[in-house]
Design a protein around this motif. Structure first.
Motif, PDB file in Angstrom:
ATOM      1  N   ILE A  13      87.950 -14.130   3.787  1.00 49.13           N
ATOM      2  CA  ILE A  13      87.032 -15.123   4.335  1.00 49.13           C
ATOM      3  C   ILE A  13      85.618 -14.784   3.862  1.00 49.13           C
ATOM      4  CG2 ILE A  13      86.176 -16.214   6.453  1.00 49.13           C
ATOM      5  CD1 ILE A  13      89.243 -16.481   6.005  1.00 49.13           C
ATOM      6  N   PRO A  14      84.889 -15.760   3.282  1.00 50.48           N
ATOM      7  CA  PRO A  14      83.523 -15.462   2.848  1.00 50.48           C
ATOM      8  C   PRO A  14      82.704 -14.944   4.031  1.00 50.48           C
ATOM      9  CG  PRO A  14      84.210 -17.631   2.080  1.00 50.48           C
ATOM     10  CD  PRO A  14      85.272 -17.149   3.027  1.00 50.48           C
ATOM     11  N   GLY A  15      81.799 -14.007   3.751  1.00 49.81           N
ATOM     12  CA  GLY A  15      80.949 -13.452   4.795  1.00 49.81           C
ATOM     13  C   GLY A  15      79.680 -12.908   4.173  1.00 49.81           C
ATOM     14  N   LEU A  16      78.950 -12.097   4.925  1.00 44.06           N
ATOM     15  CA  LEU A  16      77.679 -11.573   4.439  1.00 44.06           C
ATOM     16  C   LEU A  16      77.830 -10.769   3.154  1.00 44.06           C
ATOM     17  CD1 LEU A  16      76.030 -10.494   7.799  1.00 44.06           C
ATOM     18  CD2 LEU A  16      75.483 -12.480   6.387  1.00 44.06           C
ATOM     19  N   ASP A  17      78.965 -10.068   3.031  1.00 39.98           N
ATOM     20  CA  ASP A  17      79.179  -9.252   1.831  1.00 39.98           C
ATOM     21  C   ASP A  17      79.603 -10.089   0.630  1.00 39.98           C
ATOM     22  OD1 ASP A  17      81.552  -9.863   3.165  1.00 39.98           O
ATOM     23  OD2 ASP A  17      82.626  -8.177   2.262  1.00 39.98           O
TER      24      ASP A  17
END
Length: 136
Positions: A13-17
């Motif tokens: 899942i796309p996230g801050l990283d």
């Protein structure tokens, strides 16, 4: 954060990283390859993913699919899903697998469903024109 895919492929899942954003591209986009207009749209999307260059996705309905040929090439992205490819026969060897699409993209990138993207170095040009430009 990962979940498993039916084929045991990791799903991320796309996230801050690894941020992914998709927004409407403000310009009219014209894609040319092999000396022909492959696509012409005012409804392109810009996908920005982590540190990669931004990618323009063009709605399939605005692409001349008769100029493309589906290939057997396939890749997988844990953020976006299974990726299928097309070649542009009129562009010759350079046009092989020059176009890609996620036919069943994961939820995080659902807007790119029914859209195609083009490798800039395998086509003649991706032109950005004012949205109100008249096609000539």
């Amino acid at each position: 954060m990962s979940t498993t895919h039916p084929h045991d492929k990791p799903v991320k899942i796309p996230g801050l990283d690894h941020p992914i954003t998709i927004e409407r591209h403000p310009s009219r986009i014209v894609v040319k390859a092999g000396g022909k207009v492959i696509a012409d749209t005012r409804e392109a999307l810009t996908l920005r993913e982590a540190r990669y260059p931004a990618v323009i996705y063009v709605p399939r309905k605005d692409v001349d699919m008769t100029l493309l040929e589906r290939t057997g090439h396939a890749t997988y992205c844990p953020y976006k899903g299974d990726c299928a490819y097309f070649s542009i026969p009129s562009a010759g060897e350079r046009g092989i697998n020059a176009v890609w699409t996620y036919q069943q993209p994961y939820g995080a990138v659902a807007p790119i469903r029914e859209h195609l993207a083009f490798y800039p170095d395998r086509i003649d040009a991706i032109e950005e024109l004012p949205a109100d430009a008249i096609s000539g």
